[in-house]
Motif scaffolding. Structure first.
Motif, PDB file in Angstrom:
ATOM      1  N   HIS A  15       0.835  -1.201   0.000  1.00 25.70           N
ATOM      2  CA  HIS A  15       0.000   0.000   0.000  1.00 25.70           C
ATOM      3  C   HIS A  15       0.874   1.257   0.000  1.00 25.70           C
ATOM      4  O   HIS A  15       0.567   2.237  -0.696  1.00 25.70           O
ATOM      5  CB  HIS A  15      -0.947  -0.008   1.204  1.00 25.70           C
ATOM      6  N   GLU A  16       1.961   1.243   0.754  1.00 25.73           N
ATOM      7  CA  GLU A  16       2.892   2.374   0.760  1.00 25.73           C
ATOM      8  C   GLU A  16       3.520   2.571  -0.624  1.00 25.73           C
ATOM      9  O   GLU A  16       3.664   3.706  -1.093  1.00 25.73           O
ATOM     10  CB  GLU A  16       3.993   2.166   1.796  1.00 25.73           C
ATOM     11  N   LEU A  17       3.904   1.476  -1.271  1.00 20.95           N
ATOM     12  CA  LEU A  17       4.452   1.560  -2.626  1.00 20.95           C
ATOM     13  C   LEU A  17       3.422   2.121  -3.604  1.00 20.95           C
ATOM     14  O   LEU A  17       3.747   2.951  -4.456  1.00 20.95           O
ATOM     15  CB  LEU A  17       4.914   0.182  -3.109  1.00 20.95           C
ATOM     16  N   LEU A  18       2.183   1.691  -3.461  1.00 20.59           N
ATOM     17  CA  LEU A  18       1.112   2.181  -4.319  1.00 20.59           C
ATOM     18  C   LEU A  18       0.926   3.683  -4.134  1.00 20.59           C
ATOM     19  O   LEU A  18       0.797   4.428  -5.109  1.00 20.59           O
ATOM     20  CB  LEU A  18      -0.191   1.436  -4.020  1.00 20.59           C
ATOM     21  N   THR A  19       0.947   4.132  -2.901  1.00 22.17           N
ATOM     22  CA  THR A  19       0.821   5.561  -2.613  1.00 22.17           C
ATOM     23  C   THR A  19       1.971   6.343  -3.227  1.00 22.17           C
ATOM     24  O   THR A  19       1.776   7.386  -3.857  1.00 22.17           O
ATOM     25  CB  THR A  19       0.757   5.801  -1.090  1.00 22.17           C
ATOM     26  N   SER A  20       3.176   5.836  -3.076  1.00 21.88           N
ATOM     27  CA  SER A  20       4.354   6.490  -3.634  1.00 21.88           C
ATOM     28  C   SER A  20       4.281   6.558  -5.160  1.00 21.88           C
ATOM     29  O   SER A  20       4.571   7.604  -5.761  1.00 21.88           O
ATOM     30  CB  SER A  20       5.612   5.734  -3.200  1.00 21.88           C
ATOM     31  N   THR A  26       1.408  11.517 -10.508  1.00 21.89           N
ATOM     32  CA  THR A  26       0.838  12.858 -10.491  1.00 21.89           C
ATOM     33  C   THR A  26       1.894  13.904 -10.821  1.00 21.89           C
ATOM     34  O   THR A  26       1.653  14.816 -11.629  1.00 21.89           O
ATOM     35  CB  THR A  26       0.209  13.155  -9.111  1.00 21.89           C
ATOM     36  N   GLU A  27       3.072  13.764 -10.221  1.00 22.16           N
ATOM     37  CA  GLU A  27       4.178  14.694 -10.482  1.00 22.16           C
ATOM     38  C   GLU A  27       4.606  14.630 -11.948  1.00 22.16           C
ATOM     39  O   GLU A  27       4.827  15.667 -12.584  1.00 22.16           O
ATOM     40  CB  GLU A  27       5.378  14.356  -9.600  1.00 22.16           C
ATOM     41  N   THR A  51       4.583   3.595 -14.948  1.00 23.39           N
ATOM     42  CA  THR A  51       4.053   3.813 -13.596  1.00 23.39           C
ATOM     43  C   THR A  51       2.577   3.455 -13.536  1.00 23.39           C
ATOM     44  O   THR A  51       2.115   2.856 -12.565  1.00 23.39           O
ATOM     45  CB  THR A  51       4.292   5.275 -13.154  1.00 23.39           C
ATOM     46  N   SER A  52       1.837   3.788 -14.579  1.00 18.57           N
ATOM     47  CA  SER A  52       0.416   3.428 -14.635  1.00 18.57           C
ATOM     48  C   SER A  52       0.235   1.914 -14.603  1.00 18.57           C
ATOM     49  O   SER A  52      -0.661   1.401 -13.915  1.00 18.57           O
ATOM     50  CB  SER A  52      -0.236   4.003 -15.897  1.00 18.57           C
ATOM     51  N   GLN A  53       1.087   1.200 -15.319  1.00 12.24           N
ATOM     52  CA  GLN A  53       1.028  -0.269 -15.306  1.00 12.24           C
ATOM     53  C   GLN A  53       1.356  -0.820 -13.921  1.00 12.24           C
ATOM     54  O   GLN A  53       0.696  -1.753 -13.439  1.00 12.24           O
ATOM     55  CB  GLN A  53       1.979  -0.846 -16.343  1.00 12.24           C
ATOM     56  N   SER A  54       2.352  -0.233 -13.265  1.00 13.83           N
ATOM     57  CA  SER A  54       2.718  -0.673 -11.909  1.00 13.83           C
ATOM     58  C   SER A  54       1.566  -0.447 -10.941  1.00 13.83           C
ATOM     59  O   SER A  54       1.265  -1.313 -10.116  1.00 13.83           O
ATOM     60  CB  SER A  54       3.953   0.086 -11.412  1.00 13.83           C
ATOM     61  N   ILE A  55       0.933   0.702 -11.051  1.00 17.16           N
ATOM     62  CA  ILE A  55      -0.205   1.015 -10.177  1.00 17.16           C
ATOM     63  C   ILE A  55      -1.318  -0.003 -10.389  1.00 17.16           C
ATOM     64  O   ILE A  55      -1.911  -0.499  -9.422  1.00 17.16           O
ATOM     65  CB  ILE A  55      -0.699   2.456 -10.417  1.00 17.16           C
ATOM     66  N   ASN A  60      -4.283  -4.659  -8.402  1.00 10.40           N
ATOM     67  CA  ASN A  60      -4.780  -6.028  -8.583  1.00 10.40           C
ATOM     68  C   ASN A  60      -4.321  -6.942  -7.443  1.00 10.40           C
ATOM     69  O   ASN A  60      -5.103  -7.751  -6.935  1.00 10.40           O
ATOM     70  CB  ASN A  60      -4.322  -6.600  -9.922  1.00 10.40           C
ATOM     71  N   ILE A  61      -3.063  -6.813  -7.051  1.00 12.85           N
ATOM     72  CA  ILE A  61      -2.536  -7.645  -5.972  1.00 12.85           C
ATOM     73  C   ILE A  61      -3.255  -7.332  -4.662  1.00 12.85           C
ATOM     74  O   ILE A  61      -3.655  -8.246  -3.926  1.00 12.85           O
ATOM     75  CB  ILE A  61      -1.004  -7.443  -5.812  1.00 12.85           C
TER      76      ILE A  61
END
Length: 70
Positions: A15-20, A26-27, A51-55, A60-61
């Motif tokens: 969740h922290e990685l997702l937030t980051s 956004t930046e 980054t969009s793919q990672s998100i 999904n996970i």
């Protein structure tokens, strides 16, 4: 694929990685509007795509992990 359930600390770290990643996305999108150099703009666009793919993968996970708790 048969996945094991995530431990609580793994879920929190993900969740922290997702937030980051969301902040980075956004930046990157904001800075893309300011960039004049085409090569740099291309790199930022590639970063936005990756980054969009990672998100999406992180989402999904986390969704799968939440479903396993139910």
């Amino acid at each position: 694929m048969n996945q094991q359930a995530l431990a609580l600390h793994e879920t929190l770290e993900l969740h922290e990685l997702l937030t980051s990643k969301t902040v980075c996305l956004t930046e990157a999108k904001a800075r893309l509007q300011l960039v004049q150099d085409q090569e740099l703009k291309t790199l930022i666009q590639q970063d936005i795509q990756q980054t969009s793919q990672s998100i999406q993968q992180f989402t999904n996970i986390l969704s799968t992990a939440a479903n396993q708790l139910q």
